[in-house]
Design a protein around this motif. Structure first.
Motif, PDB file in Angstrom:
ATOM      1  N   ALA A 246      10.861 -14.952 -19.766  1.00 40.51           N
ATOM      2  CA  ALA A 246       9.985 -15.745 -18.902  1.00 40.51           C
ATOM      3  C   ALA A 246      10.331 -15.511 -17.430  1.00 40.51           C
ATOM      4  O   ALA A 246       9.439 -15.377 -16.585  1.00 40.51           O
ATOM      5  CB  ALA A 246      10.091 -17.225 -19.259  1.00 40.51           C
ATOM      6  N   ALA A 247      11.618 -15.440 -17.123  1.00 41.90           N
ATOM      7  CA  ALA A 247      12.031 -15.200 -15.740  1.00 41.90           C
ATOM      8  C   ALA A 247      11.587 -13.805 -15.284  1.00 41.90           C
ATOM      9  O   ALA A 247      11.106 -13.637 -14.151  1.00 41.90           O
ATOM     10  CB  ALA A 247      13.548 -15.344 -15.610  1.00 41.90           C
ATOM     11  N   ALA A 248      11.738 -12.822 -16.158  1.00 38.47           N
ATOM     12  CA  ALA A 248      11.320 -11.460 -15.805  1.00 38.47           C
ATOM     13  C   ALA A 248       9.811 -11.398 -15.593  1.00 38.47           C
ATOM     14  O   ALA A 248       9.331 -10.749 -14.658  1.00 38.47           O
ATOM     15  CB  ALA A 248      11.747 -10.477 -16.904  1.00 38.47           C
ATOM     16  N   ARG A 249       9.073 -12.079 -16.456  1.00 35.69           N
ATOM     17  CA  ARG A 249       7.616 -12.106 -16.284  1.00 35.69           C
ATOM     18  C   ARG A 249       7.232 -12.754 -14.960  1.00 35.69           C
ATOM     19  O   ARG A 249       6.315 -12.285 -14.279  1.00 35.69           O
ATOM     20  CB  ARG A 249       6.964 -12.868 -17.442  1.00 35.69           C
ATOM     21  N   ALA A 250       7.927 -13.816 -14.610  1.00 37.21           N
ATOM     22  CA  ALA A 250       7.632 -14.487 -13.342  1.00 37.21           C
ATOM     23  C   ALA A 250       7.906 -13.554 -12.172  1.00 37.21           C
ATOM     24  O   ALA A 250       7.126 -13.503 -11.210  1.00 37.21           O
ATOM     25  CB  ALA A 250       8.465 -15.767 -13.215  1.00 37.21           C
ATOM     26  N   ARG A 251       8.999 -12.788 -12.254  1.00 39.76           N
ATOM     27  CA  ARG A 251       9.302 -11.841 -11.171  1.00 39.76           C
ATOM     28  C   ARG A 251       8.243 -10.743 -11.096  1.00 39.76           C
ATOM     29  O   ARG A 251       7.805 -10.371 -10.006  1.00 39.76           O
ATOM     30  CB  ARG A 251      10.688 -11.229 -11.381  1.00 39.76           C
ATOM     31  N   VAL A 252       7.821 -10.239 -12.240  1.00 41.32           N
ATOM     32  CA  VAL A 252       6.783  -9.202 -12.250  1.00 41.32           C
ATOM     33  C   VAL A 252       5.478  -9.760 -11.692  1.00 41.32           C
ATOM     34  O   VAL A 252       4.809  -9.107 -10.880  1.00 41.32           O
ATOM     35  CB  VAL A 252       6.581  -8.639 -13.678  1.00 41.32           C
ATOM     36  N   ASP A 253       5.117 -10.962 -12.105  1.00 38.23           N
ATOM     37  CA  ASP A 253       3.899 -11.579 -11.574  1.00 38.23           C
ATOM     38  C   ASP A 253       3.984 -11.756 -10.061  1.00 38.23           C
ATOM     39  O   ASP A 253       3.000 -11.522  -9.349  1.00 38.23           O
ATOM     40  CB  ASP A 253       3.650 -12.936 -12.249  1.00 38.23           C
ATOM     41  N   ALA A 254       5.159 -12.151  -9.575  1.00 37.76           N
ATOM     42  CA  ALA A 254       5.330 -12.317  -8.125  1.00 37.76           C
ATOM     43  C   ALA A 254       5.185 -10.969  -7.412  1.00 37.76           C
ATOM     44  O   ALA A 254       4.574 -10.895  -6.339  1.00 37.76           O
ATOM     45  CB  ALA A 254       6.693 -12.931  -7.826  1.00 37.76           C
ATOM     46  N   LEU A 255       5.728  -9.922  -8.007  1.00 37.23           N
ATOM     47  CA  LEU A 255       5.587  -8.592  -7.400  1.00 37.23           C
ATOM     48  C   LEU A 255       4.134  -8.139  -7.414  1.00 37.23           C
ATOM     49  O   LEU A 255       3.656  -7.541  -6.438  1.00 37.23           O
ATOM     50  CB  LEU A 255       6.456  -7.574  -8.147  1.00 37.23           C
ATOM     51  N   ILE A 256       3.439  -8.400  -8.480  1.00 40.42           N
ATOM     52  CA  ILE A 256       2.026  -8.027  -8.565  1.00 40.42           C
ATOM     53  C   ILE A 256       1.218  -8.755  -7.498  1.00 40.42           C
ATOM     54  O   ILE A 256       0.334  -8.170  -6.860  1.00 40.42           O
ATOM     55  CB  ILE A 256       1.470  -8.303  -9.977  1.00 40.42           C
ATOM     56  N   GLU A 257       1.540 -10.010  -7.270  1.00 43.00           N
ATOM     57  CA  GLU A 257       0.835 -10.790  -6.242  1.00 43.00           C
ATOM     58  C   GLU A 257       1.069 -10.210  -4.850  1.00 43.00           C
ATOM     59  O   GLU A 257       0.212 -10.315  -3.986  1.00 43.00           O
ATOM     60  CB  GLU A 257       1.298 -12.254  -6.279  1.00 43.00           C
ATOM     61  N   ARG A 258       2.215  -9.585  -4.637  1.00 44.98           N
ATOM     62  CA  ARG A 258       2.525  -9.025  -3.317  1.00 44.98           C
ATOM     63  C   ARG A 258       1.877  -7.670  -3.085  1.00 44.98           C
ATOM     64  O   ARG A 258       1.855  -7.186  -1.947  1.00 44.98           O
ATOM     65  CB  ARG A 258       4.039  -8.897  -3.153  1.00 44.98           C
ATOM     66  N   LEU A 259       1.375  -7.053  -4.144  1.00 45.41           N
ATOM     67  CA  LEU A 259       0.733  -5.748  -3.973  1.00 45.41           C
ATOM     68  C   LEU A 259      -0.533  -5.895  -3.130  1.00 45.41           C
ATOM     69  O   LEU A 259      -1.271  -6.862  -3.277  1.00 45.41           O
ATOM     70  CB  LEU A 259       0.352  -5.151  -5.336  1.00 45.41           C
ATOM     71  N   PRO A 260      -0.762  -4.938  -2.261  1.00 47.01           N
ATOM     72  CA  PRO A 260      -1.993  -5.015  -1.460  1.00 47.01           C
ATOM     73  C   PRO A 260      -3.206  -4.793  -2.366  1.00 47.01           C
ATOM     74  O   PRO A 260      -3.151  -4.008  -3.314  1.00 47.01           O
ATOM     75  CB  PRO A 260      -1.843  -3.876  -0.453  1.00 47.01           C
ATOM     76  N   THR A 261      -4.231  -5.501  -2.052  1.00 41.57           N
ATOM     77  CA  THR A 261      -5.476  -5.309  -2.826  1.00 41.57           C
ATOM     78  C   THR A 261      -6.221  -4.146  -2.201  1.00 41.57           C
ATOM     79  O   THR A 261      -6.380  -4.058  -0.983  1.00 41.57           O
ATOM     80  CB  THR A 261      -6.353  -6.581  -2.789  1.00 41.57           C
ATOM     81  N   SER A 262      -6.670  -3.262  -3.045  1.00 43.33           N
ATOM     82  CA  SER A 262      -7.388  -2.097  -2.540  1.00 43.33           C
ATOM     83  C   SER A 262      -8.876  -2.369  -2.640  1.00 43.33           C
ATOM     84  O   SER A 262      -9.339  -3.071  -3.550  1.00 43.33           O
ATOM     85  CB  SER A 262      -7.016  -0.836  -3.324  1.00 43.33           C
ATOM     86  N   ALA A 263      -9.618  -1.799  -1.685  1.00 44.69           N
ATOM     87  CA  ALA A 263     -11.079  -1.964  -1.704  1.00 44.69           C
ATOM     88  C   ALA A 263     -11.630  -1.159  -2.862  1.00 44.69           C
ATOM     89  O   ALA A 263     -11.081  -0.129  -3.247  1.00 44.69           O
ATOM     90  CB  ALA A 263     -11.676  -1.462  -0.388  1.00 44.69           C
ATOM     91  N   PRO A 264     -12.711  -1.625  -3.465  1.00 47.86           N
ATOM     92  CA  PRO A 264     -13.296  -0.870  -4.559  1.00 47.86           C
ATOM     93  C   PRO A 264     -13.680   0.533  -4.093  1.00 47.86           C
ATOM     94  O   PRO A 264     -14.142   0.732  -2.971  1.00 47.86           O
ATOM     95  CB  PRO A 264     -14.527  -1.660  -4.951  1.00 47.86           C
ATOM     96  N   ALA A 265     -13.478   1.502  -4.922  1.00 49.63           N
ATOM     97  CA  ALA A 265     -13.777   2.890  -4.577  1.00 49.63           C
ATOM     98  C   ALA A 265     -15.269   3.067  -4.433  1.00 49.63           C
ATOM     99  O   ALA A 265     -16.050   2.682  -5.303  1.00 49.63           O
ATOM    100  CB  ALA A 265     -13.234   3.824  -5.648  1.00 49.63           C
ATOM    101  N   SER A 266     -15.675   3.656  -3.302  1.00 49.67           N
ATOM    102  CA  SER A 266     -17.113   3.905  -3.084  1.00 49.67           C
ATOM    103  C   SER A 266     -17.430   5.321  -3.528  1.00 49.67           C
ATOM    104  O   SER A 266     -16.573   6.202  -3.458  1.00 49.67           O
ATOM    105  CB  SER A 266     -17.482   3.687  -1.621  1.00 49.67           C
ATOM    106  N   PRO A 267     -18.655   5.568  -3.955  1.00 46.05           N
ATOM    107  CA  PRO A 267     -19.029   6.928  -4.362  1.00 46.05           C
ATOM    108  C   PRO A 267     -18.865   7.931  -3.236  1.00 46.05           C
ATOM    109  O   PRO A 267     -18.573   9.083  -3.456  1.00 46.05           O
ATOM    110  CB  PRO A 267     -20.481   6.806  -4.775  1.00 46.05           C
ATOM    111  N   GLU A 268     -19.030   7.499  -1.964  1.00 46.18           N
ATOM    112  CA  GLU A 268     -18.910   8.406  -0.833  1.00 46.18           C
ATOM    113  C   GLU A 268     -17.466   8.824  -0.598  1.00 46.18           C
ATOM    114  O   GLU A 268     -17.191   9.915  -0.095  1.00 46.18           O
ATOM    115  CB  GLU A 268     -19.459   7.742   0.431  1.00 46.18           C
ATOM    116  N   ALA A 269     -16.518   7.964  -0.963  1.00 46.64           N
ATOM    117  CA  ALA A 269     -15.124   8.274  -0.722  1.00 46.64           C
ATOM    118  C   ALA A 269     -14.657   9.406  -1.598  1.00 46.64           C
ATOM    119  O   ALA A 269     -13.761  10.169  -1.219  1.00 46.64           O
ATOM    120  CB  ALA A 269     -14.270   7.038  -0.978  1.00 46.64           C
ATOM    121  N   SER A 270     -15.255   9.587  -2.764  1.00 46.18           N
ATOM    122  CA  SER A 270     -14.798  10.649  -3.651  1.00 46.18           C
ATOM    123  C   SER A 270     -15.513  11.966  -3.359  1.00 46.18           C
ATOM    124  O   SER A 270     -15.181  12.988  -3.902  1.00 46.18           O
ATOM    125  CB  SER A 270     -15.050  10.245  -5.113  1.00 46.18           C
ATOM    126  N   ALA A 271     -16.534  11.982  -2.498  1.00 40.44           N
ATOM    127  CA  ALA A 271     -17.274  13.215  -2.205  1.00 40.44           C
ATOM    128  C   ALA A 271     -16.737  13.938  -1.010  1.00 40.44           C
ATOM    129  O   ALA A 271     -16.012  13.604  -0.232  1.00 40.44           O
ATOM    130  CB  ALA A 271     -18.745  12.889  -1.972  1.00 40.44           C
TER     131      ALA A 271
END
Length: 75
Positions: free
Chosen positions: A50-75
């Motif tokens: 449970a403690a490890a899961r809480a630490r992983v969840d906290a790390l996930i929350e700190r990750l920057p959110t990326s903008a959804p990939a646009s079709p133009e970005a891959s071209a």
């Protein structure tokens, strides 16, 4: 004499059963100790998980959110 032999056989069997009963009581006590130890170990592992899961969840929350990939970005 047959009566005495029967009584001796019964007494011997009772003694054997008493010894077996004591042996089973000791075995049961040892098994109960093992169950207690394993239960304690399981509870500790669940707590650590449970403690490890809480630490992983906290790390996930700190990750920057990326903008959804646009079709133009891959071209």
């Amino acid at each position: 004499m047959a009566h005495s032999d029967t009584i001796d056989q019964i007494a011997e069997r009772v003694d054997h059963l008493l010894l077996r009963h004591e042996e089973l009581q000791r075995t049961n006590a040892l098994l109960a100790q093992q169950v207690q130890a394993l239960t304690s170990e399981r509870d500790q592992l669940k707590s650590r998980l449970a403690a490890a899961r809480a630490r992983v969840d906290a790390l996930i929350e700190r990750l920057p959110t990326s903008a959804p990939a646009s079709p133009e970005a891959s071209a």
